[in-house]
Structures are given as structure tokens and as C-alpha cells.
Design a protein around this motif. Sequence first.
Motif, PDB file in Angstrom:
ATOM      1  N   GLU A 224       0.837  -1.191   0.000  1.00 44.36           N
ATOM      2  CA  GLU A 224       0.000   0.000   0.000  1.00 44.36           C
ATOM      3  C   GLU A 224       0.877   1.248   0.000  1.00 44.36           C
ATOM      4  OE1 GLU A 224      -3.205   0.316  -0.211  1.00 44.36           O
ATOM      5  OE2 GLU A 224      -3.941  -1.733   0.171  1.00 44.36           O
ATOM      6  N   GLN A 225       0.378   2.310  -0.630  1.00 48.39           N
ATOM      7  CA  GLN A 225       1.045   3.611  -0.538  1.00 48.39           C
ATOM      8  C   GLN A 225       0.519   4.283   0.718  1.00 48.39           C
ATOM      9  OE1 GLN A 225       1.008   5.980  -4.083  1.00 48.39           O
ATOM     10  NE2 GLN A 225       2.251   7.612  -3.181  1.00 48.39           N
ATOM     11  N   VAL A 226       1.370   4.396   1.729  1.00 53.76           N
ATOM     12  CA  VAL A 226       0.953   4.913   3.030  1.00 53.76           C
ATOM     13  C   VAL A 226       1.186   6.416   3.139  1.00 53.76           C
ATOM     14  CG1 VAL A 226       1.435   2.690   4.109  1.00 53.76           C
ATOM     15  CG2 VAL A 226       3.204   4.456   4.079  1.00 53.76           C
ATOM     16  N   TRP A 230       5.948   7.202   0.238  1.00 53.16           N
ATOM     17  CA  TRP A 230       6.237   5.834   0.672  1.00 53.16           C
ATOM     18  C   TRP A 230       5.211   4.844   0.138  1.00 53.16           C
ATOM     19  CZ3 TRP A 230      10.214   3.727   3.593  1.00 53.16           C
ATOM     20  CH2 TRP A 230      11.100   4.632   4.175  1.00 53.16           C
ATOM     21  N   TRP A 231       5.718   3.716  -0.339  1.00 50.40           N
ATOM     22  CA  TRP A 231       4.910   2.528  -0.645  1.00 50.40           C
ATOM     23  C   TRP A 231       5.559   1.364   0.085  1.00 50.40           C
ATOM     24  CZ3 TRP A 231       5.967  -2.277  -2.632  1.00 50.40           C
ATOM     25  CH2 TRP A 231       4.886  -3.043  -3.066  1.00 50.40           C
ATOM     26  N   ILE A 232       4.761   0.541   0.777  1.00 52.04           N
ATOM     27  CA  ILE A 232       5.291  -0.493   1.665  1.00 52.04           C
ATOM     28  C   ILE A 232       4.562  -1.810   1.413  1.00 52.04           C
ATOM     29  CG2 ILE A 232       5.575  -1.184   4.085  1.00 52.04           C
ATOM     30  CD1 ILE A 232       5.689   1.755   4.809  1.00 52.04           C
ATOM     31  N   PRO A 258       6.423   7.484   7.617  1.00 50.09           N
ATOM     32  CA  PRO A 258       5.228   8.140   8.127  1.00 50.09           C
ATOM     33  C   PRO A 258       3.986   7.646   7.387  1.00 50.09           C
ATOM     34  CG  PRO A 258       6.350   9.595   6.606  1.00 50.09           C
ATOM     35  CD  PRO A 258       7.218   8.369   6.731  1.00 50.09           C
ATOM     36  N   VAL A 259       2.860   7.772   8.057  1.00 50.44           N
ATOM     37  CA  VAL A 259       1.568   7.441   7.442  1.00 50.44           C
ATOM     38  C   VAL A 259       0.776   8.731   7.308  1.00 50.44           C
ATOM     39  CG1 VAL A 259      -0.573   6.134   7.652  1.00 50.44           C
ATOM     40  CG2 VAL A 259       1.590   5.130   8.436  1.00 50.44           C
ATOM     41  N   ALA A 260       0.328   9.031   6.107  1.00 52.62           N
ATOM     42  CA  ALA A 260      -0.463  10.239   5.892  1.00 52.62           C
ATOM     43  C   ALA A 260      -1.781  10.140   6.662  1.00 52.62           C
ATOM     44  CB  ALA A 260      -0.729  10.432   4.404  1.00 52.62           C
ATOM     45  N   ARG A 261      -2.174  11.246   7.272  1.00 53.04           N
ATOM     46  CA  ARG A 261      -3.399  11.224   8.068  1.00 53.04           C
ATOM     47  C   ARG A 261      -4.613  10.838   7.245  1.00 53.04           C
ATOM     48  NH1 ARG A 261      -3.156  16.595  12.003  1.00 53.04           N
ATOM     49  NH2 ARG A 261      -1.346  15.936  13.251  1.00 53.04           N
ATOM     50  N   ASP A 262      -4.679  11.332   6.012  1.00 58.35           N
ATOM     51  CA  ASP A 262      -5.855  11.031   5.203  1.00 58.35           C
ATOM     52  C   ASP A 262      -5.838   9.614   4.654  1.00 58.35           C
ATOM     53  OD1 ASP A 262      -3.816  11.310   3.430  1.00 58.35           O
ATOM     54  OD2 ASP A 262      -4.726  12.906   2.251  1.00 58.35           O
ATOM     55  N   SER A 263      -4.778   8.855   4.944  1.00 58.76           N
ATOM     56  CA  SER A 263      -4.708   7.466   4.483  1.00 58.76           C
ATOM     57  C   SER A 263      -4.973   6.466   5.598  1.00 58.76           C
ATOM     58  CB  SER A 263      -3.327   7.179   3.882  1.00 58.76           C
ATOM     59  OG  SER A 263      -3.079   7.964   2.746  1.00 58.76           O
ATOM     60  N   ARG A 266      -8.322   4.444   5.253  1.00 56.11           N
ATOM     61  CA  ARG A 266      -8.246   3.491   4.136  1.00 56.11           C
ATOM     62  C   ARG A 266      -7.370   2.296   4.496  1.00 56.11           C
ATOM     63  NH1 ARG A 266      -4.197   3.032   0.575  1.00 56.11           N
ATOM     64  NH2 ARG A 266      -3.371   5.109   1.107  1.00 56.11           N
ATOM     65  N   LEU A 267      -6.235   2.559   5.143  1.00 51.58           N
ATOM     66  CA  LEU A 267      -5.320   1.477   5.499  1.00 51.58           C
ATOM     67  C   LEU A 267      -5.911   0.587   6.588  1.00 51.58           C
ATOM     68  CD1 LEU A 267      -1.998   3.516   5.486  1.00 51.58           C
ATOM     69  CD2 LEU A 267      -2.765   1.886   3.755  1.00 51.58           C
ATOM     70  N   GLU A 268      -6.672   1.179   7.521  1.00 53.01           N
ATOM     71  CA  GLU A 268      -7.303   0.370   8.555  1.00 53.01           C
ATOM     72  C   GLU A 268      -8.393  -0.516   7.966  1.00 53.01           C
ATOM     73  OE1 GLU A 268      -8.560   3.238  11.435  1.00 53.01           O
ATOM     74  OE2 GLU A 268      -6.653   3.155  12.560  1.00 53.01           O
ATOM     75  N   ARG A 269      -9.144   0.025   7.001  1.00 48.79           N
ATOM     76  CA  ARG A 269     -10.163  -0.811   6.345  1.00 48.79           C
ATOM     77  C   ARG A 269      -9.520  -1.982   5.613  1.00 48.79           C
ATOM     78  NH1 ARG A 269     -12.395   4.256   4.927  1.00 48.79           N
ATOM     79  NH2 ARG A 269     -11.516   4.059   2.824  1.00 48.79           N
ATOM     80  N   ALA A 270      -8.329  -1.749   5.074  1.00 44.28           N
ATOM     81  CA  ALA A 270      -7.621  -2.826   4.369  1.00 44.28           C
ATOM     82  C   ALA A 270      -6.862  -3.727   5.339  1.00 44.28           C
ATOM     83  CB  ALA A 270      -6.658  -2.225   3.349  1.00 44.28           C
ATOM     84  N   ASN A 271      -7.023  -3.493   6.651  1.00 45.62           N
ATOM     85  CA  ASN A 271      -6.340  -4.280   7.676  1.00 45.62           C
ATOM     86  C   ASN A 271      -4.828  -4.230   7.494  1.00 45.62           C
ATOM     87  OD1 ASN A 271      -6.506  -5.819  10.033  1.00 45.62           O
ATOM     88  ND2 ASN A 271      -6.341  -7.757   8.904  1.00 45.62           N
TER      89      ASN A 271
END
Length: 278
Positions: A224-226, A230-232, A258-263, A266-271
Motif C-alpha cells: 500500500e502507498q501509506v 512511501w509505498w510499503i 510516516p503514514v499520511a493522516r488522510d490514508s 483506508r489502510l485500517e479498512r484494508a487491515n
Amino acid sequence: MRWLRRILIEFWAMAIAAAIIGFLGPFGTYLEGDFVGRVWRWWMHLMGAYVLVRPSILLWTRVAEATSLPRQMLVYWGVFLSSFPLALLWRWSATAFFHQLEGFAGILPFAVLSAIGVLAIVDRARRLDHRLAAMLKPDQAEVPAIAAAGGAPLPPPGDAQPASGPAPRPPPRLAARLSPGFHGPIIALQSEDHYVRVHGVRGSELVFMRLRDAIAEMDDWPGEQVHRSWWITRSAIAGIAADGRNRSLTLVNGAVAPVARDSVARLERANFLTLGTG
């Protein structure tokens, strides 16, 4: 031996700069001997700047990598600060050479320009080095080594095929841009100016390309692009830190992203922000 090639490129560029400045003879130095003598003196002065500024560039680049702070900003400020001891050195050792520069206050602006010039030379040398590396890409005989760098298992010897189980996933196209010594698999991509830093389990390499193109060449490997930089991959996360609404990820190679606040949502929904989801 890429570090040696980089240094040789930088030294060659410094010699060209010394020849140009020696020919022009600024600050009253045109009267200081013949052309060869002026070039030699300017070479010595520029090398003094190089000896001070080059370690500063390396130091602040490492600090930026360790703290995830903006690399460009840290390097520029580090280079600017290194111009002060450079001006003191020139004030102490070479005042007679600068006839039109009065004292420390007069030499400091020239020291700042020299430090910025060294930074420009180092940056151009880095770009040229990566272009040379791209031209000297390994041939087809080294494909097995590249496959290992990309993280895919090496094929069995000969024509034998595994008796059962799914076929191993081929390495992403991005792996072909990396050196055979890259410690795969690819775990993350980090944007740095016009380059992408490809992170492995031990160390990283810079590739001259855009982040979005590098992500495309990962060929849908799970990740994912966090952050915009960054893409991890899922398997790269070793730790997750939360500070209010801010999130940061510690990778298995020790890097912190770092993780962008607006992401976050989305990242939590994708677990994705959960350990053990690789």
C-alpha cells in the motif's frame, strides 16, 4: 565499487570547475601567476570546500533517513552551516589569495557559494552514476541473481519442476533495475527528489525514476502507498507507532515511514495497520 566510481566522477567535476574558475580569475586572482598556477590554487581551495561539505552531505542524508525528516531541507541547511568553518579556514590560511575579499565577512558569501557548488557537483555526480549503472545493467546471464534480489525463489537446477504446489511468483519488473548485490526482497519504496530509494531487508539502492512508475513496476505485489513518498509491502512492517492522529511504521530493516493522516482510515479498512497481516 560504486562508491569509488562516484568519488572519481566528483573529483573529475571538481577539476573542471577549478579549470573554469582559474581561467576566469575572479576576486583579483587573475594576476596570481599563470593559468596552471591559478588552476592549481583554485583546485586546492575547492578541495578544501569538498573535504568539509561532502561529509556534511553524507551526515545529513543519513539523519534524514533515520528520522524521516525532509532530506532536501536537512542537506541544504547542513551545507549552509558547513560554509562557516570553511570561511574561517580560508580566512586563516589564504587571505592573500583573495585580494578583493575583506576578512571573514567578505569571504563568507564566497564560502557559501563554494559549498552550494560542491552540493551541485555531488548531486550531478549521483545522477550520472545512476545513469551509468543503468547502462551497465546485468545481462540475461545474471537473471537468477536478479530474481533473488526481487525476492522470488530461484528456479530448481536443470529442467526439473516442483512436484506439487503453485509455481513461484516471478520477481517484479523493478528488480531488474537493481544490482545483483541487492539484499532482497523489495520491502518498500521511498521517493527522494527525482529518485526512488528501493528498500531491501538489509540496505537500499537509489533508482532514477518516479515513485508511481516504481509502484507500477512492482506488478501488483501486495502493498500500500501509506504516504505520498512511501509505498510499503505488507510483510515489511515490524512495528506501528501512534501519536494522536499520527501514525508511523517501523520496517524490518529499521527504516521508519510516516503514514499520511488522510490514508489512515483506508489502510485500517484494508487491515494494513495490523502486525502479522503479511
